[in-house]
Design a protein around this motif. Sequence first.
Motif, short mmCIF file in Angstrom:
data_model
loop_
_atom_site.label_atom_id
_atom_site.label_comp_id
_atom_site.label_asym_id
_atom_site.label_seq_id
_atom_site.Cartn_x
_atom_site.Cartn_y
_atom_site.Cartn_z
N PHE A 74 -61.96 -42.55 13.45
CA PHE A 74 -60.75 -43.08 14.11
C PHE A 74 -60.94 -44.54 14.51
N SER A 75 -61.55 -45.32 13.63
CA SER A 75 -61.72 -46.74 13.90
C SER A 75 -60.69 -47.55 13.13
N GLY A 76 -60.51 -48.78 13.53
CA GLY A 76 -59.58 -49.68 12.86
C GLY A 76 -59.81 -51.08 13.35
N GLY A 77 -59.16 -52.02 12.72
CA GLY A 77 -59.28 -53.42 13.09
C GLY A 77 -60.10 -54.21 12.10
N PRO A 78 -59.93 -55.54 12.12
CA PRO A 78 -60.65 -56.39 11.17
C PRO A 78 -62.17 -56.34 11.34
N GLN A 79 -62.64 -56.01 12.55
CA GLN A 79 -64.08 -55.95 12.77
C GLN A 79 -64.73 -54.87 11.91
N VAL A 80 -64.01 -53.83 11.58
CA VAL A 80 -64.56 -52.79 10.70
C VAL A 80 -64.75 -53.36 9.30
N LEU A 81 -63.78 -54.14 8.85
CA LEU A 81 -63.84 -54.69 7.48
C LEU A 81 -64.96 -55.72 7.32
N VAL A 82 -65.33 -56.40 8.38
CA VAL A 82 -66.41 -57.39 8.28
C VAL A 82 -67.73 -56.81 8.78
N GLY A 83 -67.73 -55.55 9.21
CA GLY A 83 -68.93 -54.91 9.70
C GLY A 83 -69.72 -54.25 8.58
N PRO A 84 -70.75 -53.49 8.95
CA PRO A 84 -71.64 -52.88 7.96
C PRO A 84 -70.95 -51.97 6.95
N SER A 85 -69.88 -51.27 7.37
CA SER A 85 -69.22 -50.33 6.45
C SER A 85 -68.02 -50.94 5.72
N GLY A 86 -67.68 -52.18 6.01
CA GLY A 86 -66.50 -52.79 5.42
C GLY A 86 -66.53 -52.91 3.91
N GLY A 87 -67.70 -53.12 3.35
CA GLY A 87 -67.81 -53.25 1.90
C GLY A 87 -67.37 -51.99 1.17
N TYR A 88 -67.64 -50.85 1.77
CA TYR A 88 -67.20 -49.60 1.14
C TYR A 88 -65.67 -49.55 1.08
N ILE A 89 -65.02 -49.99 2.15
CA ILE A 89 -63.56 -49.96 2.19
C ILE A 89 -62.98 -50.91 1.14
N PHE A 90 -63.56 -52.11 1.01
CA PHE A 90 -63.12 -53.02 -0.06
C PHE A 90 -63.41 -52.38 -1.42
N GLY A 91 -64.51 -51.68 -1.52
CA GLY A 91 -64.87 -51.01 -2.76
C GLY A 91 -63.90 -49.92 -3.17
N PHE A 92 -63.19 -49.33 -2.19
CA PHE A 92 -62.22 -48.28 -2.52
C PHE A 92 -61.14 -48.81 -3.46
N ILE A 93 -60.74 -50.05 -3.26
CA ILE A 93 -59.69 -50.64 -4.11
C ILE A 93 -60.18 -50.75 -5.54
N ALA A 94 -61.38 -51.32 -5.70
CA ALA A 94 -61.95 -51.48 -7.04
C ALA A 94 -62.26 -50.12 -7.66
N ALA A 95 -62.76 -49.19 -6.85
CA ALA A 95 -63.10 -47.86 -7.38
C ALA A 95 -61.85 -47.13 -7.88
#
Length: 189
Positions: free
Chosen positions: A76-97
Amino acid sequence: MNRQGNKLRIMLKIAIFAAITAILAQVEIPLPLIPISGQTLAVGIAATILGSRQGSLAMVLYMAIGAVGLPVFAGFSGGPQVLVGPSGGYIFGFIAAAYVTGLILEKTRFTIPMAVIANIMGMFVTLVFGTIQLKLVLDLGWSASLAAGVYPFLAVGFIKAFLASWIGIVVRRRLIQAKLLGDMPKEVA
């Protein structure tokens, strides 16, 4: 169906799969740095059903909703800090995946075996994006990055790739039979 109705139908499908991803993100197994969550299962299902373009757009919408602060990411997290944090790369990877998974299926066949291969490729795309950002954000070496960002996810990733493939192909076929996916890329015989 008229053009405006078709656009609305596409937008609804994209929104539904962004919502499914948000829901499955809350199914998680905590690990020290990055939790195992249902997000990647949702990515695979979306790509298998919607294809490359709409599947990746569903992930863009999911990421955008989370980026503005709605708690749709794992835990239940959100916000730009998640995207620039340790797990953010996975979320960006979802688009490419989602794009890669859908594209492989569009170029081959929408069958369960091909979907498994496509979803495994998508899993590796997500892991690459995630591990690179994990390494950079936490200033880890490659060995530590792989140990924290790849190895714990492989076994469950293969299981989720199979589940996403099976669920995606079965649902896709039923939606096509019900004429609810008329604007989708054509099935390759």
